[in-house]
Design a protein around this motif. Structure first.
Motif, PDB file in Angstrom:
ATOM      1  N   ILE A 180      -2.523   3.828  -3.938  1.00 31.99           N
ATOM      2  CA  ILE A 180      -2.438   3.265  -2.589  1.00 31.99           C
ATOM      3  C   ILE A 180      -2.371   4.398  -1.579  1.00 31.99           C
ATOM      4  O   ILE A 180      -2.041   5.546  -1.913  1.00 31.99           O
ATOM      5  CB  ILE A 180      -1.206   2.353  -2.425  1.00 31.99           C
ATOM      6  CG1 ILE A 180       0.092   3.121  -2.687  1.00 31.99           C
ATOM      7  CG2 ILE A 180      -1.306   1.130  -3.328  1.00 31.99           C
ATOM      8  CD1 ILE A 180       1.357   2.318  -2.431  1.00 31.99           C
ATOM      9  N   ALA A 181      -2.684   4.081  -0.338  1.00 31.17           N
ATOM     10  CA  ALA A 181      -2.597   5.065   0.737  1.00 31.17           C
ATOM     11  C   ALA A 181      -1.132   5.400   1.002  1.00 31.17           C
ATOM     12  O   ALA A 181      -0.279   4.513   1.104  1.00 31.17           O
ATOM     13  CB  ALA A 181      -3.250   4.514   2.000  1.00 31.17           C
ATOM     14  N   ASP A 182      -0.852   6.684   1.109  1.00 25.57           N
ATOM     15  CA  ASP A 182       0.522   7.171   1.244  1.00 25.57           C
ATOM     16  C   ASP A 182       0.934   7.200   2.715  1.00 25.57           C
ATOM     17  O   ASP A 182       0.542   8.096   3.467  1.00 25.57           O
ATOM     18  CB  ASP A 182       0.633   8.568   0.638  1.00 25.57           C
ATOM     19  CG  ASP A 182       2.059   9.117   0.684  1.00 25.57           C
ATOM     20  OD1 ASP A 182       2.986   8.350   1.007  1.00 25.57           O
ATOM     21  OD2 ASP A 182       2.227  10.309   0.371  1.00 25.57           O
ATOM     22  N   MET A 183       1.751   6.228   3.093  1.00 23.21           N
ATOM     23  CA  MET A 183       2.320   6.182   4.442  1.00 23.21           C
ATOM     24  C   MET A 183       3.841   6.337   4.387  1.00 23.21           C
ATOM     25  O   MET A 183       4.544   5.871   5.281  1.00 23.21           O
ATOM     26  CB  MET A 183       1.951   4.860   5.128  1.00 23.21           C
ATOM     27  CG  MET A 183       0.476   4.567   5.173  1.00 23.21           C
ATOM     28  SD  MET A 183      -0.412   5.602   6.340  1.00 23.21           S
ATOM     29  CE  MET A 183      -2.090   5.408   5.747  1.00 23.21           C
ATOM     30  N   SER A 184       4.337   6.928   3.318  1.00 20.41           N
ATOM     31  CA  SER A 184       5.766   7.165   3.062  1.00 20.41           C
ATOM     32  C   SER A 184       6.508   5.899   2.683  1.00 20.41           C
ATOM     33  O   SER A 184       7.744   5.910   2.599  1.00 20.41           O
ATOM     34  CB  SER A 184       6.464   7.832   4.270  1.00 20.41           C
ATOM     35  OG  SER A 184       6.815   6.908   5.269  1.00 20.41           O
ATOM     36  N   GLN A 185       5.788   4.790   2.395  1.00 21.53           N
ATOM     37  CA  GLN A 185       6.447   3.515   2.131  1.00 21.53           C
ATOM     38  C   GLN A 185       7.261   3.513   0.846  1.00 21.53           C
ATOM     39  O   GLN A 185       8.085   2.618   0.634  1.00 21.53           O
ATOM     40  CB  GLN A 185       5.416   2.380   2.109  1.00 21.53           C
ATOM     41  CG  GLN A 185       4.387   2.446   0.973  1.00 21.53           C
ATOM     42  CD  GLN A 185       3.125   3.161   1.367  1.00 21.53           C
ATOM     43  OE1 GLN A 185       3.166   4.200   2.026  1.00 21.53           O
ATOM     44  NE2 GLN A 185       1.978   2.626   0.994  1.00 21.53           N
ATOM     45  N   GLN A 186       7.075   4.520  -0.011  1.00 22.76           N
ATOM     46  CA  GLN A 186       7.805   4.574  -1.279  1.00 22.76           C
ATOM     47  C   GLN A 186       9.172   5.228  -1.148  1.00 22.76           C
ATOM     48  O   GLN A 186       9.916   5.310  -2.117  1.00 22.76           O
ATOM     49  CB  GLN A 186       6.966   5.306  -2.334  1.00 22.76           C
ATOM     50  CG  GLN A 186       6.794   6.801  -2.083  1.00 22.76           C
ATOM     51  CD  GLN A 186       5.628   7.110  -1.150  1.00 22.76           C
ATOM     52  OE1 GLN A 186       5.217   6.296  -0.339  1.00 22.76           O
ATOM     53  NE2 GLN A 186       5.098   8.309  -1.257  1.00 22.76           N
ATOM     54  N   TRP A 490       6.371  -5.705  -5.363  1.00 21.39           N
ATOM     55  CA  TRP A 490       4.970  -5.292  -5.420  1.00 21.39           C
ATOM     56  C   TRP A 490       4.980  -3.855  -4.916  1.00 21.39           C
ATOM     57  O   TRP A 490       5.231  -3.602  -3.740  1.00 21.39           O
ATOM     58  CB  TRP A 490       4.088  -6.193  -4.558  1.00 21.39           C
ATOM     59  CG  TRP A 490       2.611  -5.904  -4.700  1.00 21.39           C
ATOM     60  CD1 TRP A 490       2.031  -4.894  -5.405  1.00 21.39           C
ATOM     61  CD2 TRP A 490       1.527  -6.637  -4.118  1.00 21.39           C
ATOM     62  NE1 TRP A 490       0.660  -4.948  -5.310  1.00 21.39           N
ATOM     63  CE2 TRP A 490       0.325  -6.011  -4.527  1.00 21.39           C
ATOM     64  CE3 TRP A 490       1.451  -7.757  -3.293  1.00 21.39           C
ATOM     65  CZ2 TRP A 490      -0.930  -6.473  -4.121  1.00 21.39           C
ATOM     66  CZ3 TRP A 490       0.211  -8.217  -2.897  1.00 21.39           C
ATOM     67  CH2 TRP A 490      -0.977  -7.583  -3.314  1.00 21.39           C
ATOM     68  N   TRP A 491       4.772  -2.918  -5.791  1.00 25.58           N
ATOM     69  CA  TRP A 491       5.001  -1.505  -5.562  1.00 25.58           C
ATOM     70  C   TRP A 491       6.483  -1.295  -5.260  1.00 25.58           C
ATOM     71  O   TRP A 491       7.301  -1.443  -6.157  1.00 25.58           O
ATOM     72  CB  TRP A 491       4.087  -0.948  -4.475  1.00 25.58           C
ATOM     73  CG  TRP A 491       2.630  -1.339  -4.561  1.00 25.58           C
ATOM     74  CD1 TRP A 491       1.801  -1.668  -3.528  1.00 25.58           C
ATOM     75  CD2 TRP A 491       1.796  -1.431  -5.735  1.00 25.58           C
ATOM     76  NE1 TRP A 491       0.531  -1.975  -3.972  1.00 25.58           N
ATOM     77  CE2 TRP A 491       0.500  -1.828  -5.328  1.00 25.58           C
ATOM     78  CE3 TRP A 491       2.013  -1.211  -7.091  1.00 25.58           C
ATOM     79  CZ2 TRP A 491      -0.556  -2.015  -6.215  1.00 25.58           C
ATOM     80  CZ3 TRP A 491       0.968  -1.401  -7.975  1.00 25.58           C
ATOM     81  CH2 TRP A 491      -0.297  -1.792  -7.537  1.00 25.58           C
ATOM     82  N   VAL A 492       6.852  -0.961  -4.060  1.00 29.90           N
ATOM     83  CA  VAL A 492       8.264  -0.754  -3.751  1.00 29.90           C
ATOM     84  C   VAL A 492       8.559  -1.375  -2.389  1.00 29.90           C
ATOM     85  O   VAL A 492       7.648  -1.534  -1.575  1.00 29.90           O
ATOM     86  CB  VAL A 492       8.627   0.757  -3.717  1.00 29.90           C
ATOM     87  CG1 VAL A 492       8.576   1.353  -5.103  1.00 29.90           C
ATOM     88  CG2 VAL A 492       7.699   1.518  -2.776  1.00 29.90           C
TER      89      VAL A 492
END
Length: 772
Positions: A180-186, A490-492
């Protein structure tokens, strides 16, 4: 500190408090009606009734912001049209005549029918379907597999399973994981770079989506804007000039359905000009030489003729993406909704691989669900004996039967089995929060005709939809987010959902499936209620999280640890060795799994069967390329049409064409028009879009009119404005995935009394806006 900030600081860390007459509860939302995202919310309830919703400023996911679909949730939850309890059909299908029954009576009817089908046909003659994957993405698969004993779970007649599954299959086979595109959401700390390695992408490619409106694939569109504020630049691939496209360094206005050709041309530029990351390619990629040879023929000049994007724009965008460090790609549904959906996804995946943007800060990161929880479309599949699994409809497609990438049946093949009885008959259908004849089914009239022939249909939904009225023998009213106890990831992050209100006698999917499962296969349902099921998942399917449901409600959301460059650290492969979880241990630009099954192992592109070039004789009659399915901020697919606020903003179904095309057709802004091709027609209202190519028409999907008559022949006007009247079903790629929702042909002409057998209310009396 202003009053609002002071107020929230006073309650920081609390999950429930009093605000005057209101009880305020911090939790998350993730059920219909609504989108793919599990945003943090504050529910305001008074005397047990939901009265207001606000964004939770302490939630890192959405950081206090909300779209109108959440803000108007009280309108949906307390809507007077919601059924208050289970209903049994009292008249013929489509007459909208119902008899209220108790839940036990409804369960008795369903159990009797299921057991009769088991006896006469076998469990495989039951099929279950859901709508877009939200908080029913594991309950209904589990119902199908573990309660009904059938292998035939899939999406609501979605042709080619064309919603993320083609992209998923491509990523899983090429990388062994999802990216996925990294927008710091993790990270719980989000943009606080002092606590993470994260850096904003230097370049974000927004490909085939409008994330601010759609918020698809658990990706909150506002993150793109957050990164823009931190210096990120944009490239946008879209037939229309969106808000993001207008702020992009490059806007690639491609012909719908030609994304794969564009990606191949960008690869051509990057490889031929030596702009790729040589170190990453040599160390971590498999099949680069074969890919380089394949893309040689895809020059920017060739792509310009195919895609209608100037060659200089293609070259400039490719160079800008390759030279940006880091760069990321966020993609959307148009990738899936073409017959060449999987090879298109292969080509785009190759872009971030050869440029070294795989699993690096600000690139496309490898992501797994928080705490490795994997209860989704495959949940409960292991309860089926091998001989039953082998009967899954669509098992002839290896990606659906052997690779483990998906445990769904094949929707197109389910439809054909209903129509022909081959390979065996389908006698019962369970539809949960899906409205296929208004939305998912590409050839809606064909699906309508087929489903009417079934012996028994159950529909579970918050509202009586056209699908429910047309088909349901039993209707089960479903809970919304604020009315259920459950969890979701769903992911984090991992999120808890706490029930704060109860509307009449509605029940959650968790409760309905548990109740039926304990009747039919109690050995697979050791829990007794929704909280018990959630605890079972948290204990047995969520390694690394030690809490139960009560603890998760207190946590609200939980972020696991995250690391970049996992392939270098031995964090991806079961053997603990460095590399990717693929046969070669590398990113497979040459897909060895595809080669094993006789599929083209390299990305490629083919002209759609219905196009100006593949079918010139049709193009003479139908001179516009038709693309469908663009999102709006008011609706999520076919939901929200009965909400007054949504319809005040967006009262009518709209299609778009350029000013020049509209003038040539003698049409003006606001005209009701027919969109027609060799398959069918529908009526929508013209909105002139100056950014469209003169050869393209862009139409909305999901329209029905809850204010119209429910009974047949009207069915809430479901076929009046349904763009899926013009689309084919059962036209897939060789893998079984992909379908041409985004690339058809049509003509456009004004609606008149002379060319309309009967103009519905939607097209005559509502030109000035929505009226009940």
């Amino acid at each position: 500190m202003d009053q609002a900030n002071s107020y929230y600081e006073a309650h920081k860390g609390e999950v429930e408090w009093r605000d005057g007459d209101y009880t305020v509860t911090r939790t998350t939302v993730w059920s219909g009606p609504g989108c793919h995202d599990g945003c943090g919310v504050l529910y305001y309830t008074k005397d047990g009734k939901l009265e207001k919703v606000e964004g939770d400023p302490d939630c890192p996911f959405n950081q206090g912001t909300l779209c109108m679909r959440c803000l108007e949730m009280p309108e949906a939850v307390n809507h007077p049209d919601r059924p208050t309890g289970p209903l049994k059909r009292a008249g013929e299908r489509g007459e909208n005549k119902w008899e209220p029954v108790t839940w036990d009576e409804a369960y008795d009817i369903i159990e009797e029918k299921v057991r009769a089908i088991w006896k006469d046909y076998g469990a495989e003659s039951i099929a279950c379907m859901i709508g877009t994957g939200r908080n029913n993405c594991w309950q209904i698969p589990y119902l199908c597999y573990a309660a009904f004993g059938s292998p035939n779970f899939c999406l609501g007649f979605l042709s080619g399973e064309s919603c993320f599954q083609p992209r998923s299959a491509a990523m899983a086979s090429m990388n062994g994981d999802f990216l996925i595109a990294d927008m710091s959401q993790q990270f719980e700390s989000r943009y606080d770079t002092e606590n993470t390695e994260w850096v904003p992408p230097e370049m974000i490619v927004v490909w085939g989506c409008n994330p601010i409106a759609s918020n698809s694939d658990n990706f909150y569109g506002g993150w793109v804007v957050d990164c823009m504020q931190r210096g990120s630049r944009l490239i946008t691939v879209d037939p229309s000039l969106t808000w993001l496209a207008a702020r992009s360094d490059y806007w690639l206005r491609l012909r719908p359905g030609t994304d794969g050709a564009l990606a191949l041309a960008m690869l051509n530029v990057i490889i031929s000009e030596d702009l790729y990351d040589r170190e990453f390619v040599e160390k971590w990629c498999y099949g680069f030489d074969e890919l380089a040879e394949r893309v040689k023929e895809w020059t920017p000049e060739r792509a310009e003729a195919v895609c209608w994007v100037p060659k200089d724009t293609i070259i400039g965008a490719a160079r800008a993406y390759a030279k940006a460090k880091p760069a990321t790609i966020h993609w959307g549904l148009p990738i899936d909704q073409a017959v060449v959906g999987i090879p298109t996804a292969q080509a785009i995946n190759a872009l971030w691989a050869v440029t070294g943007n795989t699993d690096v800060p600000g690139g496309n990161i490898i992501i797994r669900n928080a705490f490795e929880q994997n209860v989704s479309y495959n949940y409960g599949y292991q309860t089926l004996p091998a001989e039953v699994q082998a009967k899954r409809i669509g098992a002839e497609y290896p990606l659906m039967s052997k690779a483990g990438f998906s445990s769904t049946a094949h929707s197109d093949s389910i439809l054909q089995a209903v129509e022909t009885g081959k390979p065996y008959p389908i006698r019962m259908l369970w539809l949960s929060s899906t409205n296929p004849i208004a939305n998912m089914a590409s050839d809606a009239p064909r699906v309508y005709r087929a489903v009417r022939t079934l012996d028994f249909v159950v529909v579970s939904d918050p509202f009586l939809t056209p699908t429910a009225v047309a088909f349901a023998d039993v209707f089960l009213p479903a809970s919304m987010s604020c009315e259920r106890n459950t969890q979701r990831v769903w992911w984090v992050p991992l999120r808890g959902m706490k029930k704060v209100t109860q509307f009449a006698d509605v029940r959650s999917d968790d409760t309905i499936v548990t109740d039926l499962g304990r009747r039919l296969h109690p050995e697979n349902f050791p829990w007794t209620d929704d909280i018990g099921w959630t605890n079972d998942i948290l204990v047995n399917d969520t390694p690394g999280y030690d809490g139960d449901f009560d603890q998760l409600c207190k946590d609200v959301y939980v972020y696991p640890a995250f690391e970049y460059r996992k392939h270098e650290k031995g964090l991806l492969r079961p053997d603990g060795q460095p590399g990717f979880n693929t046969p070669s241990g590398r990113v497979e630009l040459y897909n060895s799994i595809f080669a094993l099954w006789g599929y083209d192992p390299l990305p490629q592109w083919e002209e759609p069967s219905c196009s100006p070039y593949a079918s010139p004789e049709l193009y003479e009659q139908y001179p516009f390329v038709l693309t469908t399915g663009a999102r709006s901020v008011e609706f999520f697919h076919s939901e929200h049409r009965q909400l007054e606020t949504s319809r005040e903003f967006h009262p009518d179904p709209l299609f778009e064409m350029s000013p020049k095309a509209a003038e040539a057709a003698g049409l003006s802004e606001g005209d009701w028009c027919w969109l027609e091709n060799h398959r069918g027609r529908c009526r929508q209202k013209l909105h002139v879009n100056p950014s469209l190519d003169d050869r393209v028409v862009r139409a909305e999907h999901g329209w029905w009119f809850p204010e119209q008559e429910a009974a047949e022949p009207v069915l809430f006007g479901v076929f009046d404005s349904n763009i899926n009247n013009l689309l084919p079903q059962c036209e897939n790629g060789p893998t079984g995935y992909g379908a041409p929702y985004k690339n058809q042909l049509c003509r456009v002409y004004a609606c008149t009394e002379e060319n309309s057998a009967e103009l519905p209310t939607a097209c005559v009396t509502r030109k000035d806006g929505y009226s009940k």
